[in-house]
Write a protein that holds these residues in place. Structure first.
Motif, PDB file in Angstrom:
ATOM      1  N   LEU A 136       3.218  71.572  46.432  1.00  0.00           N
ATOM      2  CA  LEU A 136       2.066  71.158  47.125  1.00  0.00           C
ATOM      3  C   LEU A 136       1.393  72.055  47.942  1.00  0.00           C
ATOM      4  O   LEU A 136       0.292  72.359  47.871  1.00  0.00           O
ATOM      5  N   GLY A 137       2.394  72.454  48.753  1.00  0.00           N
ATOM      6  CA  GLY A 137       1.743  73.611  49.715  1.00  0.00           C
ATOM      7  C   GLY A 137       1.146  74.780  48.841  1.00  0.00           C
ATOM      8  O   GLY A 137       0.233  75.538  49.139  1.00  0.00           O
ATOM      9  N   PHE A 138       1.838  75.436  47.861  1.00  0.00           N
ATOM     10  CA  PHE A 138       1.377  76.609  46.947  1.00  0.00           C
ATOM     11  C   PHE A 138       0.116  75.965  46.509  1.00  0.00           C
ATOM     12  O   PHE A 138      -0.994  76.868  46.636  1.00  0.00           O
ATOM     13  N   ALA A 139      -0.125  75.022  45.837  1.00  0.00           N
ATOM     14  CA  ALA A 139      -1.266  74.206  45.268  1.00  0.00           C
ATOM     15  C   ALA A 139      -2.386  74.099  46.282  1.00  0.00           C
ATOM     16  O   ALA A 139      -3.535  74.654  45.909  1.00  0.00           O
ATOM     17  N   VAL A 140      -2.125  73.821  47.325  1.00  0.00           N
ATOM     18  CA  VAL A 140      -3.180  73.504  48.399  1.00  0.00           C
ATOM     19  C   VAL A 140      -3.810  74.899  48.852  1.00  0.00           C
ATOM     20  O   VAL A 140      -4.884  75.015  49.271  1.00  0.00           O
ATOM     21  N   ALA A 182     -10.766  72.436  53.346  1.00  0.00           N
ATOM     22  CA  ALA A 182      -9.386  73.179  53.049  1.00  0.00           C
ATOM     23  C   ALA A 182      -8.234  73.215  54.181  1.00  0.00           C
ATOM     24  O   ALA A 182      -7.185  72.778  53.872  1.00  0.00           O
ATOM     25  N   LEU A 183      -8.894  73.373  55.297  1.00  0.00           N
ATOM     26  CA  LEU A 183      -7.880  73.081  56.727  1.00  0.00           C
ATOM     27  C   LEU A 183      -7.239  71.836  56.691  1.00  0.00           C
ATOM     28  O   LEU A 183      -6.231  71.296  56.997  1.00  0.00           O
ATOM     29  N   GLY A 184      -7.934  70.682  56.491  1.00  0.00           N
ATOM     30  CA  GLY A 184      -7.794  69.360  56.562  1.00  0.00           C
ATOM     31  C   GLY A 184      -6.685  69.089  55.570  1.00  0.00           C
ATOM     32  O   GLY A 184      -5.705  68.439  55.709  1.00  0.00           O
ATOM     33  N   ALA A 185      -6.879  69.410  54.360  1.00  0.00           N
ATOM     34  CA  ALA A 185      -5.897  69.504  53.190  1.00  0.00           C
ATOM     35  C   ALA A 185      -4.582  70.100  53.407  1.00  0.00           C
ATOM     36  O   ALA A 185      -3.532  69.560  53.228  1.00  0.00           O
ATOM     37  N   THR A 186      -4.838  71.132  54.207  1.00  0.00           N
ATOM     38  CA  THR A 186      -3.524  72.072  54.476  1.00  0.00           C
ATOM     39  C   THR A 186      -2.907  71.498  55.437  1.00  0.00           C
ATOM     40  O   THR A 186      -1.409  71.010  55.673  1.00  0.00           O
ATOM     41  N   ALA A 187      -3.709  70.708  56.702  1.00  0.00           N
ATOM     42  CA  ALA A 187      -2.840  70.020  57.903  1.00  0.00           C
ATOM     43  C   ALA A 187      -1.993  68.732  57.265  1.00  0.00           C
ATOM     44  O   ALA A 187      -1.026  68.317  57.642  1.00  0.00           O
ATOM     45  N   PHE A 197       1.935  79.990  52.340  1.00  0.00           N
ATOM     46  CA  PHE A 197       1.886  81.304  52.597  1.00  0.00           C
ATOM     47  C   PHE A 197       2.119  82.409  51.458  1.00  0.00           C
ATOM     48  O   PHE A 197       1.550  83.517  51.342  1.00  0.00           O
ATOM     49  N   ILE A 198       3.234  81.908  50.545  1.00  0.00           N
ATOM     50  CA  ILE A 198       3.333  82.776  49.414  1.00  0.00           C
ATOM     51  C   ILE A 198       2.123  82.781  48.332  1.00  0.00           C
ATOM     52  O   ILE A 198       1.914  83.729  48.078  1.00  0.00           O
ATOM     53  N   ALA A 199       1.547  81.486  48.217  1.00  0.00           N
ATOM     54  CA  ALA A 199       0.393  81.513  47.260  1.00  0.00           C
ATOM     55  C   ALA A 199      -0.888  82.358  47.989  1.00  0.00           C
ATOM     56  O   ALA A 199      -1.691  83.038  47.223  1.00  0.00           O
ATOM     57  N   LEU A 200      -0.832  82.262  49.317  1.00  0.00           N
ATOM     58  CA  LEU A 200      -1.969  83.029  50.219  1.00  0.00           C
ATOM     59  C   LEU A 200      -1.906  84.708  49.927  1.00  0.00           C
ATOM     60  O   LEU A 200      -2.809  85.408  49.689  1.00  0.00           O
ATOM     61  N   VAL A 201      -0.408  85.203  50.016  1.00  0.00           N
ATOM     62  CA  VAL A 201      -0.190  86.421  49.446  1.00  0.00           C
ATOM     63  C   VAL A 201      -0.661  86.783  48.213  1.00  0.00           C
ATOM     64  O   VAL A 201      -0.996  87.812  47.985  1.00  0.00           O
ATOM     65  N   VAL A 202      -0.223  85.984  47.303  1.00  0.00           N
ATOM     66  CA  VAL A 202      -0.434  86.097  45.757  1.00  0.00           C
ATOM     67  C   VAL A 202      -2.063  86.429  45.703  1.00  0.00           C
ATOM     68  O   VAL A 202      -2.577  86.917  44.950  1.00  0.00           O
ATOM     69  N   VAL A 203      -2.734  85.380  46.221  1.00  0.00           N
ATOM     70  CA  VAL A 203      -4.274  85.296  46.120  1.00  0.00           C
ATOM     71  C   VAL A 203      -4.780  86.442  46.887  1.00  0.00           C
ATOM     72  O   VAL A 203      -5.875  86.872  46.563  1.00  0.00           O
ATOM     73  N   ILE A 204      -4.429  86.838  47.861  1.00  0.00           N
ATOM     74  CA  ILE A 204      -4.843  88.056  48.683  1.00  0.00           C
ATOM     75  C   ILE A 204      -4.859  89.339  48.013  1.00  0.00           C
ATOM     76  O   ILE A 204      -5.666  90.137  48.305  1.00  0.00           O
ATOM     77  N   VAL A 205      -3.977  89.624  47.299  1.00  0.00           N
ATOM     78  CA  VAL A 205      -3.786  90.695  46.269  1.00  0.00           C
ATOM     79  C   VAL A 205      -4.958  90.986  45.252  1.00  0.00           C
ATOM     80  O   VAL A 205      -5.099  90.129  44.490  1.00  0.00           O
ATOM     81  N   PRO A 206      -5.546  92.132  45.307  1.00  0.00           N
ATOM     82  CA  PRO A 206      -6.888  92.373  44.550  1.00  0.00           C
ATOM     83  C   PRO A 206      -6.273  92.630  43.017  1.00  0.00           C
ATOM     84  O   PRO A 206      -5.115  93.210  42.682  1.00  0.00           O
ATOM     85  N   ARG A 207      -6.884  92.209  42.035  1.00  0.00           N
ATOM     86  CA  ARG A 207      -6.615  92.467  40.565  1.00  0.00           C
ATOM     87  C   ARG A 207      -6.959  93.754  40.402  1.00  0.00           C
ATOM     88  O   ARG A 207      -7.566  94.454  40.982  1.00  0.00           O
TER      89      ARG A 207
END
Length: 167
Positions: free
Chosen positions: A60-64, A83-88, A112-122
């Motif tokens: 769920l943390g990954f999906a959020v 987004a921050l409300g869903a995260t909290a 955090f793992i999903a954020l690292v994946v999303v931050i990397v440019p394609r």
């Protein structure tokens, strides 16, 4: 004529008119979240249910994190708050459901793992998170929320089987 009625000053209530004292009103956070003592007195779920909850809250943390990365950019001022409300809610939900700090730390790890994946440019140059105020607020405030929720008082210690110090 009743002499006791003559002795009661005007405007004061008699014994039959007095109301019992009421409990003090609780604040909104105490009503929704409960007090610290109420939270610490809750029974902890069985170990098997906690492990299932750990896995589900990590996912769920990954999906959020993935959804929040898109929502914060979709509606700039309101999207980041949503987004921050869903995260909290995810982090605090993991804490309350499992009753352990690990229950809040695992959704934060998935986030955090999903954020690292999303931050990397394609390779094509596409990116989800741009270096703007809402993206930076999303990353910074989300990290702070994870730390806050993972350090709140809980019913158990970090490691299963390790007793808490007496309170």
């Amino acid at each position: 004529m009743n002499k006791s009625a003559d002795r009661t000053p005007a405007g004061s209530a008699g014994p039959a008119d007095r109301k019992p004292p009421q409990a003090p009103k609780r604040s909104f956070p105490a009503t929704v979240l409960g007090t610290r003592d109420e939270r610490l007195a809750e029974a902890q779920p069985p170990r098997g249910a906690r492990f299932v909850a750990y896995v589900l809250f990590f996912a769920l943390g990954f999906a959020v994190s993935v959804c929040g990365s898109f929502v914060q950019a979709l509606w700039p001022p309101v999207g980041v708050l949503l987004a921050l409300g869903a995260t909290a809610a995810t982090f605090y939900g993991g804490l309350r459901v499992t009753g352990t700090r690990l229950g809040a730390a695992l959704p934060a790890a998935g986030w955090f793992i999903a954020l690292v994946v999303v931050i990397v440019p394609r390779p094509e140059g596409d990116t989800v998170l741009w270096p703007n105020a809402t993206s930076l607020a999303w990353m910074f405030a989300g990290s702070i929320l994870g730390v806050i929720c993972a350090t709140l008082p809980t019913r158990a210690s970090w490691f299963p089987g390790v007793p808490n110090p007496p309170r």
